[in-house]
Structures are given as structure tokens and as C-alpha cells.
Write an enzyme that holds these catalytic residues in place. Structure first.
Site, mmCIF file in Angstrom:
data_model
loop_
_atom_site.group_PDB
_atom_site.id
_atom_site.type_symbol
_atom_site.label_atom_id
_atom_site.label_comp_id
_atom_site.label_asym_id
_atom_site.label_seq_id
_atom_site.Cartn_x
_atom_site.Cartn_y
_atom_site.Cartn_z
ATOM 1 C CG ASP A 39 -1.724 1.229 1.392
ATOM 2 O OD1 ASP A 39 -2.182 1.522 2.514
ATOM 3 O OD2 ASP A 39 -1.924 1.913 0.373
ATOM 4 C CB SER A 48 -2.126 15.121 -13.643
ATOM 5 O OG SER A 48 -2.601 15.219 -14.991
HETATM 6 N N1 LIG Z 1 -4.305 3.402 1.199
HETATM 7 C C1 LIG Z 1 -5.624 2.774 1.262
HETATM 8 C C2 LIG Z 1 -5.608 1.641 2.217
HETATM 9 O O1 LIG Z 1 -4.741 0.617 1.778
HETATM 10 C C3 LIG Z 1 -6.963 1.053 2.441
HETATM 11 S S1 LIG Z 1 -6.885 0.068 3.917
HETATM 12 C C4 LIG Z 1 -7.924 -1.234 3.582
HETATM 13 C C5 LIG Z 1 -9.181 -1.226 4.159
HETATM 14 C C6 LIG Z 1 -10.040 -2.297 3.929
HETATM 15 C C7 LIG Z 1 -9.655 -3.332 3.078
HETATM 16 C C8 LIG Z 1 -8.392 -3.309 2.494
HETATM 17 C C9 LIG Z 1 -7.540 -2.260 2.737
HETATM 18 C C10 LIG Z 1 -7.980 2.171 2.612
HETATM 19 O O2 LIG Z 1 -8.611 2.475 1.379
HETATM 20 C C11 LIG Z 1 -7.933 3.589 0.789
HETATM 21 C C12 LIG Z 1 -6.725 3.778 1.666
HETATM 22 O O3 LIG Z 1 -7.263 3.341 2.909
#
Ligand SMILES: N[C@H]1[C@H](O)[C@@H](Sc2ccccc2)[C@@H]2OC[C@H]1O2
Length: 330
Positions: free
Chosen positions: A34, A198
Site C-alpha cells: 500500500d 497532473s
Molecule cells: N491506502 C488505502 C488503504 O490501503 C486502504 S486500507 C484497507 C481497508 C479495507 C480493506 C483493504 C484495505 C484504505 O482504502 C484507501 C486507503 O485506505
């Protein structure tokens, strides 16, 4: 060093899960890499049992190389309202063949229902900037921060695909993974995110406007969240599109012809095009008549989110060495 890890989409590409080995002997968990957060946290033997639902659990007591950071804790809340919290260990972590021996591994003691409800997701591996790591009393480095000095090049690349396995590479750029040139633009990491701007966008075959998009590249976000002007202009061009108040989102007929969405990268005319089909994101009814829109409003966030719907249309380079982000078509 260099590394390469396959990443696998969940249903509707809602997230992409990558195998990560933690501990000695290795305990393999599938994590959501992430770029929109900076905590490495996992479901664990310490997770409240009523909040566990089939996830693979990291058990530090089974790892000969686990060491607890006594008194260290963490608590994170995400943009979508989900959250988790727990304690902190260090242990050896390997992703795509790249290992760091003393990586902070945040073990969950509590997770919110969004995490409990998905047995396939065993935690997150944050690849944002260290300033937003939530560990107290001392923030911990991300896996990428830790391995960067040993990588051949101080970067990782994301090659996500629609409903197909993609790849995260570490320390090198695979020339066979993209077409033409990679265009690099500066990243402003003051927010802890991979934030960039952008200069303009265009819908379908229309001319480019002059409205900039200031956003973050977020591999952990499913959708492409944009300002209302762009969203209204987009769905205004899709016959049958509507804002569904019960969903709190725009929907389109799954058989509509949806225009592409093209955004500019840099000031020499490079562009990335999100195919209209990607914006017919997923059916929300059994008949498959109505589809959830892959573009939605970024209202209230303060910036746009180039989530997976945008990222899977490109080969993306996250350069931690000079803090740039590179975009190429593929
Ligand atoms: N950076 C992102 C993160 O990874 C997810 S956390 C997440 C929550 C539930 C299921 C899977 C992941 C959340 O949505 C957008 C932002 O925060």
C-alpha cells in the site's frame, strides 16, 4: 540487490495481494502492498479471536528471529474508515526475494470489520513515506525505506493489471513491462504520500482542459477519486450514468459505451489513458445491468486519489532516491 513479486487481484480488483515471508522459519502471509500508508501490520496470534475470520496469522512465538519492541504500540485509521491496532516486533521479512532482517512487524490485536470480512487479506505492507508510520513512542521505517540502500536502484515499480496478476519489482526497471518512455515528475512527500500533480485531463476524444489534478498514487485504494468537475464531466458523457444516493456513488449501465479518461504527465505532452471499460468497474446487481463507477468523488479528502483503476492503466515507478514518480503506458 533486486527483487520481484507477483501480486494477485481479489474479486473486482478491489485490492492486490502479494505473498510476504515473515520470521524464521518463514511464515507466508498475503499482504496488501500500500503506497498510501506506511505501517506493515499483520493478522497475528494476538488478534482478538472474534475478529479473525480465516486469515493466516503471524505467530511471533514460532519465529526464532522475532523480538518484541517492549512498550511499542500502533493504531491506524484509513481513508475508508477501517482501522487496526496492536503491538510491535522486529523480524526478518522477505518480499520478492529481497530480505530485511530487522523489519518492524506490527502485530494486530484489533482489526475493524472491513479487515475481518476478507479472509484473503492478511494485513498491509505500507510503502508510503516514514513520516506517517503510526508506531509509538518511535515511528518505524517501512520495508522499502529499509531495503532502499541495498537496492541496485532506489526504487520500486508497480505493474497492476485488470483482473490479472501483476508485479511489484524492487531495485530495477523491467524494460519489457512498458512501452515508449517513462515520464518522471516530482513527488511532494510532505504528507507522507506519493503526491504529484497532473497538469490536465481529457475525457474521450475531447480537448485537454487546463484543470490540474493534485493527487496521490495509492496502490491500496481501488478506485480513481477525482474533483467533482472532472467526475461530473465524465459521467455527463455516459448515457444512463447517475449518482445513486443509496450507494453514495456514481453508477453506469454495464452495457454503456464509456469514454476513456486521459491525464497528462509532465509538461512535454506525455499522457496516460484509463480505458472506459475500467470505469465500468464492477456489476452491483445480479443481472449485471448496473455497474459501479471506477471514477468517484474525492470530496473531503483534500486531494485526488490515483488508485488501482488509474494505476492498472500504467507502468509506475516509485523512486525513493530522488522522490519522483514515473509513468509509462504498457
Ligand atoms: N491506502 C488505502 C488503504 O490501503 C486502504 S486500507 C484497507 C481497508 C479495507 C480493506 C483493504 C484495505 C484504505 O482504502 C484507501 C486507503 O485506505
Amino acid at each position: 540487490s533486486t527483487g520481484s513479486a507477483q501480486t494477485n487481484p481479489e474479486k473486482n480488483d478491489v485490492e492486490y495481494l502479494t505473498p510476504v515471508s515473515i520470521g524464521t522459519p518463514g511464515q507466508v502471509l498475503n499482504l496488501d502492498l500500500d503506497t498510501g500508508s506506511s505501517d506493515l501490520w499483520v493478522f497475528s496470534s494476538l488478534t482478538t479471536s472474534s475478529q479473525v475470520n480465516g486469515q493466516t496469522l503471524y505467530d511471533p512465538t514460532k519465529s526464532t528471529t522475532a523480538n518484541q519492541l517492549q512498550g511499542y504500540t500502533w493504531q491506524i485509521s484509513y481513508g475508508d474508515g477501517s482501522s487496526s491496532s496492536g503491538d510491535v516486533y522486529t523480524d526478518t521479512v522477505t518480499v520478492g526475494g529481497v530480505t530485511f532482517s530487522a523489519q518492524a512487524v506490527q502485530v494486530a490485536k484489533t482489526v475493524s470489520s472491513e479487515f475481518t470480512s476478507d479472509p484473503a487479506n492478511h494485513g498491509l505492507l505500507g510503502m508510503g513515506f516514514g513520516s506517517i508510520n503510526t508506531v509509538e513512542p518511535v515511528a518505524q521505517k517501512t520495508f522499502f525505506d529499509n531495503i532502499m540502500p541495498d537496492l541496485d536502484l532506489p526504487l520500486f515499480t508497480a505493474d497492476l493489471k485488470r483482473s490479472a496478476p501483476g508485479r511489484y519489482n524492487f531495485g530495477y526497471i523491467d524494460p519489457s513491462a512498458y512501452k515508449g518512455e517513462i515520464t518522471y515528475v516530482p513527488v511532494d512527500n510532505d504528507s507522507g504520500f506519493w503526491a504529484w500533480t497532473s497538469p490536465a485531463y481529457a475525457i474521450g476524444s475531447r480537448n485537454f482542459g487546463n484543470t490540474t489534478l493534485k493527487g496521490i498514487a495509492d496502490t491500496g485504494a481501488s478506485l480513481f477519486l477525482l474533483p467533482s468537475a472532472a467526475v461530473s464531466e465524465y459521467y455527463g458523457a455516459v448515457f444512463g450514468a447517475k449518482y445513486d444516493r443509496s450507494q453514495g456513488a456514481f453508477t453506469v449501465p454495464c452495457d454503456a459505451s464509456a469514454p476513456d479518461f486521459t491525464f497528462v504527465v509532465g509538461d512535454h505532452g506525455a499522457t496516460i489513458t484509463v480505458p472506459g471499460n475500467y470505469i465500468k468497474y464492477a456489476p452491483i446487481d445480479d443481472a449485471g445491468k448496473t455497474c459501479f463507477g471506477g471514477i468517484q468523488l474525492d470530496t473531503g479528502i483534500g486531494f485526488s486519489i490515483f488508485g488501482d483503476v488509474a494505476l492498472k492503466s500504467a507502468f509506475v515507478v516509485f523512486n525513493g532516491g530522488n522522490r519522483t514518480i514515473g509513468w509509462a503506458t504498457k
